[in-house]
Write an enzyme that holds these catalytic residues in place. Structure first.
Site, PDB file in Angstrom:
ATOM      1  N   TYR A  38       0.952  -1.076  -0.052  1.00  0.00           N
ATOM      2  CA  TYR A  38       0.038  -0.186   0.147  1.00  0.00           C
ATOM      3  C   TYR A  38       0.880   1.274   0.073  1.00  0.00           C
ATOM      4  CZ  TYR A  38      -3.561   3.547   1.519  1.00  0.00           C
ATOM      5  OH  TYR A  38      -4.033   4.779   1.637  1.00  0.00           O
ATOM      6  N   LEU A  85     -26.691  17.519  26.818  1.00  0.00           N
ATOM      7  CA  LEU A  85     -27.281  16.436  27.598  1.00  0.00           C
ATOM      8  C   LEU A  85     -27.591  16.778  29.017  1.00  0.00           C
ATOM      9  CD1 LEU A  85     -25.274  13.136  26.888  1.00  0.00           C
ATOM     10  CD2 LEU A  85     -27.515  13.722  26.274  1.00  0.00           C
ATOM     11  N   ASP A 120     -14.728  11.900  26.635  1.00  0.00           N
ATOM     12  CA  ASP A 120     -14.192  13.189  26.979  1.00  0.00           C
ATOM     13  C   ASP A 120     -13.511  13.785  25.700  1.00  0.00           C
ATOM     14  OD1 ASP A 120     -13.917  15.672  28.274  1.00  0.00           O
ATOM     15  OD2 ASP A 120     -12.894  14.992  29.647  1.00  0.00           O
ATOM     16  N   ARG A 139     -19.609  21.032  16.540  1.00  0.00           N
ATOM     17  CA  ARG A 139     -20.870  21.099  17.529  1.00  0.00           C
ATOM     18  C   ARG A 139     -21.073  22.812  17.434  1.00  0.00           C
ATOM     19  NH1 ARG A 139     -22.561  21.634  22.988  1.00  0.00           N
ATOM     20  NH2 ARG A 139     -24.592  21.332  22.966  1.00  0.00           N
ATOM     21  N   GLU A 180     -17.765  11.711  18.724  1.00  0.00           N
ATOM     22  CA  GLU A 180     -16.922  12.223  19.790  1.00  0.00           C
ATOM     23  C   GLU A 180     -15.544  12.189  19.347  1.00  0.00           C
ATOM     24  OE1 GLU A 180     -18.456  14.034  21.867  1.00  0.00           O
ATOM     25  OE2 GLU A 180     -16.852  14.394  23.567  1.00  0.00           O
ATOM     26  N   TYR A 232     -21.903   7.847  18.150  1.00  0.00           N
ATOM     27  CA  TYR A 232     -22.813   7.543  18.958  1.00  0.00           C
ATOM     28  C   TYR A 232     -24.390   7.879  18.505  1.00  0.00           C
ATOM     29  CZ  TYR A 232     -22.115  12.380  20.384  1.00  0.00           C
ATOM     30  OH  TYR A 232     -21.846  13.826  20.269  1.00  0.00           O
ATOM     31  N   LYS A 320     -22.473  11.521  35.502  1.00  0.00           N
ATOM     32  CA  LYS A 320     -21.144  12.050  35.423  1.00  0.00           C
ATOM     33  C   LYS A 320     -20.387  11.153  36.416  1.00  0.00           C
ATOM     34  CE  LYS A 320     -19.976  15.651  33.775  1.00  0.00           C
ATOM     35  NZ  LYS A 320     -19.827  16.333  32.556  1.00  0.00           N
TER      36      LYS A 320
HETATM   37  S1  IVH Z   1     -25.473  11.832  22.941  1.00  0.00           S
HETATM   38  C1  IVH Z   1     -28.845  14.613  22.301  1.00  0.00           C
HETATM   39  N1  IVH Z   1     -23.666  10.212  23.358  1.00  0.00           N
HETATM   40  O1  IVH Z   1     -21.625  14.805  25.190  1.00  0.00           O
HETATM   41  C2  IVH Z   1     -27.745  13.689  22.700  1.00  0.00           C
HETATM   42  N2  IVH Z   1     -23.128  12.253  23.609  1.00  0.00           N
HETATM   43  O2  IVH Z   1     -23.094  16.874  26.903  1.00  0.00           O
HETATM   44  C3  IVH Z   1     -26.655  14.202  22.543  1.00  0.00           C
HETATM   45  N3  IVH Z   1     -20.639  12.678  24.349  1.00  0.00           N
HETATM   46  O3  IVH Z   1     -22.171  17.041  22.928  1.00  0.00           O
HETATM   47  C4  IVH Z   1     -25.546  13.634  22.932  1.00  0.00           C
HETATM   48  N4  IVH Z   1     -20.274  10.800  24.498  1.00  0.00           N
HETATM   49  O4  IVH Z   1     -19.834  15.694  22.985  1.00  0.00           O
HETATM   50  C5  IVH Z   1     -23.789  11.469  23.218  1.00  0.00           C
HETATM   51  N5  IVH Z   1     -22.061   8.686  23.716  1.00  0.00           N
HETATM   52  C6  IVH Z   1     -22.373   9.578  23.624  1.00  0.00           C
HETATM   53  C7  IVH Z   1     -21.456  10.747  23.867  1.00  0.00           C
HETATM   54  C8  IVH Z   1     -21.937  12.025  23.972  1.00  0.00           C
HETATM   55  C9  IVH Z   1     -19.880  11.670  24.480  1.00  0.00           C
HETATM   56  C10 IVH Z   1     -20.564  14.104  24.437  1.00  0.00           C
HETATM   57  C11 IVH Z   1     -21.001  14.905  23.262  1.00  0.00           C
HETATM   58  C12 IVH Z   1     -22.221  15.796  23.445  1.00  0.00           C
HETATM   59  C13 IVH Z   1     -22.054  15.844  25.030  1.00  0.00           C
HETATM   60  C14 IVH Z   1     -23.376  16.153  25.833  1.00  0.00           C
END
Ligand code: IVH
Length: 676
Positions: A38, A85, A120, A139, A180, A232, A320
């Site tokens: 490759y 969230l 994170d 975002r 993420e 996700y 959290k």
């Molecule tokens: S779902 C409407 N799933 O967390 C649902 N977020 O505070 C929106 N994040 O902006 C998010 N892992 O940057 C979702 N498995 C996960 C996640 C995730 C990390 C972050 C993401 C989002 C923030 C929400």
């Protein structure tokens, strides 16, 4: 000379081939050709594109490792807003969330949740049209972010085209995937070490490093950063209809997108809470930072019924992990001097227990960080430990100030030697400019003796400090002249321990080439690059003789590294150190294992070589002839232009001159090994 048309055809063909193999590799996880094959295709294409810039194209696969720098980011509108969230901080809040969901839905049957590690990093949305990656954006405020398409395209885990898996739903005509982007802790530390050596400001944590790396106007910088991603969810989806979040995750996975393998289905609240406890117990062992668990109601029809609030959905929550944070008092800021002379401000704290250990010190990184956070001596501060990251001061508690706090200034003199401290233009760090600074000497010795370097057992920090303090050792070469009698003069040494340490030192006289290169502490050359260089050049002499062009030709060696290596070998002090080490009997082994024959062939090409002394295996004429055949220019006198001096028995004054000029010297054994 190829005709333009033939070149064009070959370029098209190569692009097609590479795209196909990318797909086999990244999407199907089923490569048809080896990495080396490759690479060969890739390099051929790169070379042709370089030689024929008129055929360059922004959609060439070579563009993955760099697009022209942008002036500024274009806006990226999210077709479906990226909400945030709601958080649950303890089990009680999780129970509340669950009861609320049950009540709103009006159901009594157990609710199934997906549980996903909350990575994170930073959130990114990627638009695929008919399975092809079209655009990607951060975002931002949830409605509008920045278009970072070229940068996202450099992330290896993100496919440029989705895979039509036979057992997955058909690929949607329009799909936006949410993921993420993050950086592994190890990669984060390595990046910071490199930045430190480079005089660049370090990142405070892996999340900042990921965000800083993705938001680069020059995507070739992003390409060199070890970014990863986990997907996700979806935003827009035109095509297959899904019943559950779990089905979505599985489809994403089958289409070739990275999905965190630790995601699970939890049947009811109790199972969800078990998952949380399990993940928290594993948290420190994960290669990346996770700040909690995201729970989503699995059934999409239920999600729809629950609906959204202004900023967050009612069907999801982030439970959290407790932040490893504590409050304490910043007693003082003291300055630590590293092996390269960089001054690092260190916070001295009132001891405070945090996540199982007592914290007394925390890094403040550099002056910029202190100013940005407005941290003052005497402040009450929040300190935090994230995973295995050294503790850091997060912020001052401004409301607790009483006016006695003092601003910190970098000392004008090095606290270790009193030498001048300067901040070079363009550097974030302050440096002690005294090369004889004991703190730098100790740092260099600790590095040299370290496990990944020469691995001198029993030569720890304390002993190094004593040796330097008493003037017994000033360079790594001095270590090899130490005697048992010398060590017996130090406190804590007895006959046996002195004997052991001397033995341990002498045992390291035939180091592996890679370990030796790393031990020298060449700026920007870490363990990995040291291994690559050892493998590519095979011997110390060959590396020392390598010119900028030879270095830059090595995969993984960029402009800065090549320059740094050249600068290292051109420096008189380093030249003397190497000579002294060799005179003390230190000889790195040759690393022949991975050396390609091509490397030997190419080695002499264009080099100016001088011979001195008598060779035992051939006459001087023969040697001259073979060097010429290999493409070298053989000259009779040593000058600054000489690349290599080959020395036989009884060398003359040429050897002295070569050493004085810092010319690479190769003995007969090495010379024979390097002949094609
Ligand atoms: S779902 C409407 N799933 O967390 C649902 N977020 O505070 C929106 N994040 O902006 C998010 N892992 O940057 C979702 N498995 C996960 C996640 C995730 C990390 C972050 C993401 C989002 C923030 C929400």
């Amino acid at each position: 000379m190829k005709s333009q048309e033939a070149v064009r055809q070959r370029i098209d063909e190569l692009r097609e081939l590479i795209r196909y193999h990318n797909y086999r590799y990244y999407a199907l996880d089923d490569p048809e050709i080896t990495d080396a094959e490759y690479d060969e295709l890739f390099r051929e294409l790169q070379a042709l594109e370089k030689a024929y810039p008129e055929f360059a194209s922004p959609d060439s696969p070579t563009a993955r490792v760099g697009f022209p720098p942008l002036e500024a980011f274009e806006p990226f509108e999210h077709p479906v807003p990226m909400l945030s969230l709601e958080n649950a901080m303890d089990e009680g809040e999780m129970v509340e969330f669950h009861l609320r969901v049950q009540k709103l839905l009006g159901v009594t049957e157990p609710i199934v949740y997906t549980a996903e590690p909350k990575m994170d990093g930073l959130a990114v949305e990627i638009l695929y049209e008919n399975g092809l990656l079209v655009r990607a954006g951060t975002r931002g405020d949830g409605y509008r972010g920045e278009d970072v398409t070229p940068n996202v395209k450099t992330i290896r885990a993100i496919p440029w085209s989705l895979y039509a898996h036979p057992e997955a739903p058909p690929i949607p005509s329009v799909l936006t995937v949410r993921c993420e982007v993050y950086m592994n802790r190890r990669d984060f530390h390595a990046l910071n070490r490199q930045r430190e050596a480079d005089g660049e400001p370090v990142f405070a944590n892996p999340r900042n490093a990921a965000a800083g790396s993705l938001r680069q106007l020059d995507s070739s910088i992003t390409a060199r950063r070890p970014l990863k991603a986990y997907c996700y969810g979806v935003g827009v989806l035109e095509g297959p209809a899904f019943q559950t979040q779990w089905d979505i995750l599985n489809a994403l996975k089958r289409w070739g997108l990275p999905v965190n393998p630790l995601s699970r289905l939890c049947d009811g609240l109790a199972a969800a809470l078990d998952y949380y406890r399990d993940l928290e117990a594993r948290r420190a062992d994960l290669p990346y930072e996770v700040d909690g668990v995201v729970y989503k109601v699995n059934r999409l029809d239920w999600q729809e019924r629950l609906g959204e609030k202004t900023r967050s959905p009612r069907w999801a929550i982030a439970y959290k992990f407790p932040a490893h944070q504590a409050q304490t008092r910043l007693r003082d800021i003291q300055v630590q001097v590293g092996r390269t002379g960089v001054l690092t401000p260190v916070a001295h704290l009132e001891p405070v227990p945090l996540a199982g250990v007592v914290i007394r010190r925390a890094t403040l990184h550099n002056m910029d960080e202190i100013a940005r956070k407005d941290i003052r001596i005497g402040d009450h501060v929040v300190v935090q430990r994230a995973g295995d990251v050294i503790p850091e001061v997060v912020r001052p508690l401004v409301e607790k100030r009483d006016g006695t706090e003092r601003l910190f200034t970098m000392p004008a003199q090095c606290p270790a030697c009193g030498g001048p401290v300067v901040r070079l233009t363009g550097e974030a760090v302050h440096r002690c400019m005294n090369r004889n600074c004991p703190a730098q000497i100790e740092g260099a010795l600790r590095h040299f003796a370290g496990r990944e370097a020469m691995n001198i057992e029993g030569l720890g920090k304390q002993i190094i400090h004593l040796l330097v303090e008493r003037g017994m050792v000033t360079t790594p070469a001095d270590l090899y002249h130490l005697t048992e009698a010398d060590l017996l003069k130090l406190p804590g040494f007895a006959e046996k321990s002195a004997q052991n340490l001397i033995q341990a030192i002498h045992k390291t006289r035939r180091p592996e080439l890679a370990s030796f290169l790393y031990a020298l502490g060449i700026p920007l050359v870490g363990t990995y690059l040291a291994a690559v260089l050892a493998d590519r050049f095979g011997s110390f002499e060959a590396l020392r003789a390598a010119r900028y062009e030879d270095l830059i030709a090595v995969e993984g060696v960029g402009d800065k590294v090549a320059e740094s290596i050249r600068r290292y070998f051109e420096n008189e002090d380093n030249e003397k150190l190497i000579r002294d080490l060799f005179e003390a009997g230190v000889r790195p082994k040759e690393a022949t294992a991975g050396k390609t024959p091509q490397a030997a062939d190419e080695f002499w090409k264009g080099k100016t070589v001088v011979l001195t002394g008598t060779l035992s295996s051939m006459t001087r004429e023969e040697a001259t002839e073979r060097l010429r055949q290999a493409g070298a220019r053989v000259s009779s006198s040593v000058s600054a232009k000489t690349d290599v001096l080959v020395v036989g028995e009884k060398p003359g004054s040429k050897l002295q001159k070569a050493r004085a000029l810092g010319v690479a010297v190769m003995d007969e054994e090495a010379f024979l090994k390097h002949l094609p």
